[in-house]
Design a protein around this motif. Structure first.
Motif, PDB file in Angstrom:
ATOM      1  N   SER A 144       8.193  -1.086   7.320  1.00  0.00           N
ATOM      2  CA  SER A 144       8.781  -1.235   5.985  1.00  0.00           C
ATOM      3  C   SER A 144       8.453  -2.612   5.404  1.00  0.00           C
ATOM      4  CB  SER A 144      10.295  -1.038   6.049  1.00  0.00           C
ATOM      5  OG  SER A 144      10.866  -1.237   4.772  1.00  0.00           O
ATOM      6  N   GLN A 145       8.544  -3.640   6.252  1.00  0.00           N
ATOM      7  CA  GLN A 145       8.182  -4.996   5.795  1.00  0.00           C
ATOM      8  C   GLN A 145       6.703  -5.056   5.405  1.00  0.00           C
ATOM      9  OE1 GLN A 145       9.331  -7.563   9.035  1.00  0.00           O
ATOM     10  NE2 GLN A 145      11.415  -7.829   8.233  1.00  0.00           N
ATOM     11  N   LYS A 180       0.914  -1.991   0.097  1.00  0.00           N
ATOM     12  CA  LYS A 180       0.876  -0.911  -0.893  1.00  0.00           C
ATOM     13  C   LYS A 180      -0.122   0.170  -0.467  1.00  0.00           C
ATOM     14  CE  LYS A 180       0.256  -0.246  -5.853  1.00  0.00           C
ATOM     15  NZ  LYS A 180      -0.037  -0.904  -7.133  1.00  0.00           N
ATOM     16  N   GLU A 228       4.831  -2.536   4.307  1.00  0.00           N
ATOM     17  CA  GLU A 228       4.649  -1.791   3.063  1.00  0.00           C
ATOM     18  C   GLU A 228       5.161  -2.552   1.847  1.00  0.00           C
ATOM     19  OE1 GLU A 228       6.193   2.183   3.342  1.00  0.00           O
ATOM     20  OE2 GLU A 228       4.591   2.813   4.708  1.00  0.00           O
ATOM     21  N   ASN A 229       6.123  -3.415   2.058  1.00  0.00           N
ATOM     22  CA  ASN A 229       6.673  -4.212   0.952  1.00  0.00           C
ATOM     23  C   ASN A 229       6.033  -5.597   0.872  1.00  0.00           C
ATOM     24  OD1 ASN A 229       8.707  -2.443  -0.294  1.00  0.00           O
ATOM     25  ND2 ASN A 229       9.540  -2.416   1.780  1.00  0.00           N
ATOM     26  N   ASP A 230       4.967  -5.799   1.633  1.00  0.00           N
ATOM     27  CA  ASP A 230       4.219  -7.049   1.664  1.00  0.00           C
ATOM     28  C   ASP A 230       5.094  -8.259   2.001  1.00  0.00           C
ATOM     29  OD1 ASP A 230       1.511  -6.183   1.194  1.00  0.00           O
ATOM     30  OD2 ASP A 230       2.100  -5.720  -0.867  1.00  0.00           O
ATOM     31  N   LYS A 250       1.314   2.205   2.451  1.00  0.00           N
ATOM     32  CA  LYS A 250       2.312   3.163   1.961  1.00  0.00           C
ATOM     33  C   LYS A 250       1.639   4.332   1.245  1.00  0.00           C
ATOM     34  CE  LYS A 250       6.605   3.558  -0.588  1.00  0.00           C
ATOM     35  NZ  LYS A 250       7.679   2.828  -1.283  1.00  0.00           N
ATOM     36  N   GLU A 264      -3.486  -5.472  -1.968  1.00  0.00           N
ATOM     37  CA  GLU A 264      -2.124  -5.401  -1.457  1.00  0.00           C
ATOM     38  C   GLU A 264      -2.130  -4.439  -0.274  1.00  0.00           C
ATOM     39  OE1 GLU A 264      -0.500  -4.244  -5.257  1.00  0.00           O
ATOM     40  OE2 GLU A 264       0.658  -6.104  -5.286  1.00  0.00           O
TER      41      GLU A 264
END
Length: 178
Positions: free
Chosen positions: A33-34, A5, A36-38, A8, A2
């Motif tokens: 942010s996108q 993840k 880091e949130n995959d 981050k 990931e």
């Protein structure tokens, strides 16, 4: 893996906010942010910029993380029972490590496998009983409970229990050979 993840995780380990990482990479806070949130995927060039801003490189970033097991119990051990001897591999899959500890139990007249000459060293601690270390060229050394041995792997050797009481030995070899 990931990727988001991991980005981050590195960002928080470095004590950076999304704003600070955005400033260092010249990317928008929303895009990071996108990531880091995959939700989004970076190009290789963008990922390289990000990981460099986080103080690492792509090879380290993609190094396979494995959850390293630190504590082992009976259900983790691999056991090999032979006539008059039992070997328990204390750290399963030790071949991937630099040393290989085993718990060796030798009943009366029990004998370990002969360990042929190899590069490396071995350490043993006798937990119970008494063993004889046959250390090449007819050298026999008696090692009793509470005593240790430390040998080079340059000679063939075996451990033998010539006594009635079961001997128990923690035996550590580097590199792994058992």
């Amino acid at each position: 893996m990931e990727i988001g993840k991991k980005i981050k995780q590195l960002r928080t380990q470095n004590g950076l906010t999304l704003d600070e990482l955005a400033s260092r990479t010249e990317l928008s806070k929303g895009f990071l942010s996108q990531l880091e949130n995959d939700i989004a995927s970076p190009s290789i060039a963008t990922l390289q910029d990000i990981v460099e801003a986080l103080g690492t490189d792509l090879s380290l970033f993609f190094r396979a993380d494995r959850d390293e097991q630190i504590v082992f119990s009976d259900e983790d051990y691999f056991v090999d029972v032979r006539e008059n001897s039992t070997i328990r591999w204390i750290v399963p899959n030790a071949q991937k490590n630099e040393m290989e500890p085993i718990l060796l139990e030798l009943e009366k007249d029990g004998r370990s496998n002969e360990i042929l000459p190899h590069e490396g060293e071995e350490f043993g601690f006798v937990l119970a009983g008494k063993i004889v270390l046959d250390y090449g060229d007819g050298n026999s050394i008696s090692v009793a409970k509470g005593e240790t041995f430390y040998i080079k792997g340059s000679r063939a050797h075996t451990l033998v229990n010539e006594h009635v009481q079961t001997a128990r030995v923690i035996w550590v070899c580097t590199p792994p050979i058992f």
